[in-house]
Design an enzyme around this catalytic site. Structure first.
Site, mmCIF file in Angstrom:
data_model
loop_
_atom_site.group_PDB
_atom_site.id
_atom_site.type_symbol
_atom_site.label_atom_id
_atom_site.label_comp_id
_atom_site.label_asym_id
_atom_site.label_seq_id
_atom_site.Cartn_x
_atom_site.Cartn_y
_atom_site.Cartn_z
ATOM 1 N N PHE A 339 0.821 -1.225 0.000
ATOM 2 C CA PHE A 339 0.000 0.000 0.000
ATOM 3 C C PHE A 339 0.852 1.270 0.000
ATOM 4 O O PHE A 339 0.476 2.274 0.621
ATOM 5 C CB PHE A 339 -0.976 0.027 1.198
ATOM 6 N N CYS A 340 2.003 1.211 -0.676
ATOM 7 C CA CYS A 340 2.906 2.388 -0.735
ATOM 8 C C CYS A 340 3.391 2.787 0.658
ATOM 9 O O CYS A 340 3.687 3.961 0.892
ATOM 10 C CB CYS A 340 2.233 3.600 -1.378
ATOM 11 N N ASN A 341 3.411 1.839 1.580
ATOM 12 C CA ASN A 341 3.882 2.145 2.932
ATOM 13 C C ASN A 341 4.891 1.069 3.328
ATOM 14 O O ASN A 341 4.591 0.161 4.122
ATOM 15 C CB ASN A 341 2.696 2.175 3.903
#
Ligand code: PLP
Length: 421
Positions: A339-341
């Site tokens: 999740f782009c994290n």
């Protein structure tokens, strides 16, 4: 008034000129700025609203303009969206020290003492603390009291509110972060391409824009090689604003205030609690859990972002692509991956720095990278609850997971290579 009716009923031109179509746009854009300030209880004397294409654009604006230099520090929670992580590249390239503060299991939170310790480290110049009000991975809501703590230690604060504001009240009369990126489609689903940076005037004055553009200046000379930036927030807005969509934010905010952000918050919290309870209770016939949840297992200090993996009856993590494929077949949209994290993912999957170093330079594809790290899947599955979610959505997701995976070994044939995390 929403887009269709407004566009049918008026004629709008590029703002900031003295003609009727331009004035019509300017008026709506300024009304929207005022509505955003009201929504966050922000005083126009303290805060400016700078329109951006999205929260990412707002992070980039701060990163490229913040006065990083040798002797200054950038402190980030490891739990940050990549759009906030990217600020470190500006900091590093200008000689500032970058420090990440870790998250810890089981809830994947960061301790206030650790933040304090990072803020107390020696520095010669002002620093910047960057953290999300709500994690887009675990749903953790980090303490807003860190804002005051950071100010006491001579830091400005970028509070990434992108995942928080859709279902939580943010009162900028009570807390005073210096920079607050927001994407409006996350709040009402529409319009896309409109975000903003809420910024304290005092902190804005510390930024140095590395360039200028049409719309940002009072005047410039080509021959003379000089320019004078606009004195208001438009100094930070590049080129023509999305003036046909910006007014939809005012309409969206009036819808939100009609329902009440506190009621939205309560509803999302209830739905999240139900989903978490159901996921926690799901078992295979032999009694082993069907779901591994990441982050807080209850609704205390967390939002409606629920990340998990499906477990096989043997206790192995099922490949997240299987769940994405099977959910799609049931017309359920879940997000999969990190999740782009990456920091929250590294915390959730307990990936060590040593393992990460091992894979540097050796992995050519994302799948290689995951293999070298020894991970059983390419990330988690995320279900996000918001203002439009209802109990039926929760029940459908739960039924899908139970019916598809209880007492079954998921079918991993025909999975395609992963392209991004
Ligand atoms: C916490 C957080 N910050 C920043 C972003 C970036 O938002 P956008 O892609 O709209 O710029 C997201 C998007 O998911 C997010 O969840």
């Amino acid at each position: 008034m929403f887009n269709a009716a407004r566009l049918r009923g008026g004629c709008f031109g590029n703002p900031h000129s003295d003609n009727p179509t331009s004035s019509a746009s300017t008026e709506l854009v300024e009304r929207t700025r005022a509505a955003i300030l009201r929504h966050f209880n922000a005083s126009p004397r303290e805060y400016a609203v700078i329109f951006m294409p999205n929260a990412t654009g707002a992070c980039r604006l701060v990163g490229e303009s913040y006065p990083f230099r040798p002797g200054s520090r950038l402190v980030l929670t490891i739990d940050n969206h990549n759009s906030a992580n990217g600020i470190r590249e500006f900091a590093q390239s200008r000689g500032a020290v970058v420090q990440y503060v870790p998250v810890h299991p089981p809830e994947l939170r960061t301790g206030t003492d650790e933040i304090r310790a990072a803020l107390t480290r020696r520095r010669r110049r002002r620093g910047l603390l960057v953290f999300p009000a709500q994690s887009n991975f675990t749903g953790v809501q980090h303490p807003l009291s860190w804002i005051e703590l950071a100010h006491e230690h001579g830091y400005d604060v970028l509070l990434d509110a992108a995942a928080y504001v859709p279902a939580n009240p943010l009162d900028l009369g009570e807390v005073h972060p210096d920079f607050v990126p927001v994407s409006w489609y996350k709040v009402f689903g529409y319009p896309t391409g409109v975000g903003c940076l809420l910024a304290r005037w005092e902190a804005l004055a510390r930024l140095n824009r590395p360039w200028f553009a049409g719309g940002t200046i009072q005047t410039a000379s080509a021959l003379g090689g000089w320019h004078v930036l606009a004195e208001d927030e438009t100094a930070f807005e590049d080129g023509t604003l999305n003036f046909l969509s910006i007014p939809d934010v005012e309409a969206g905010l009036s819808r939100v205030s009609g329902i009440g952000i506190d009621l939205i918050h309560q509803r999302v919290t209830c739905l999240t609690g139900w989903l978490l309870d159901r996921l926690r209770d799901m078992r295979h016939a032999g009694g082993s859990p069907l779901i591994r949840l990441y982050g807080p297992q209850g609704t205390v200090r967390r939002g409606g972002t629920v990340a998990f993996n499906v477990l096989t009856p043997q206790g192995k993590v099922a490949d997240e692509r299987i769940v994405a494929r099977d959910a799609t077949a049931r017309r359920i949209s879940v997000r999969t991956g990190c999740f782009c994290n990456p920091g929250a993912a590294e915390g959730a999957f307990t990936i060590t720095e040593k393992a990460l170093t091992r894979s540097v330079g050796r992995a050519r594809t994302l799948d290689d990278h995951l293999r070298l790290l020894g991970l059983p899947s390419g990330g988690a599955v995320r279900a996000s609850l918001g203002v439009v979610s209802n109990l039926r959505d929760v029940e459908r997701l739960v039924a899908f997971l139970e019916e598809t995976y209880r007492d079954r070994t998921p079918d991993d044939r025909g999975l395609r290579p992963r392209e991004r995390c």
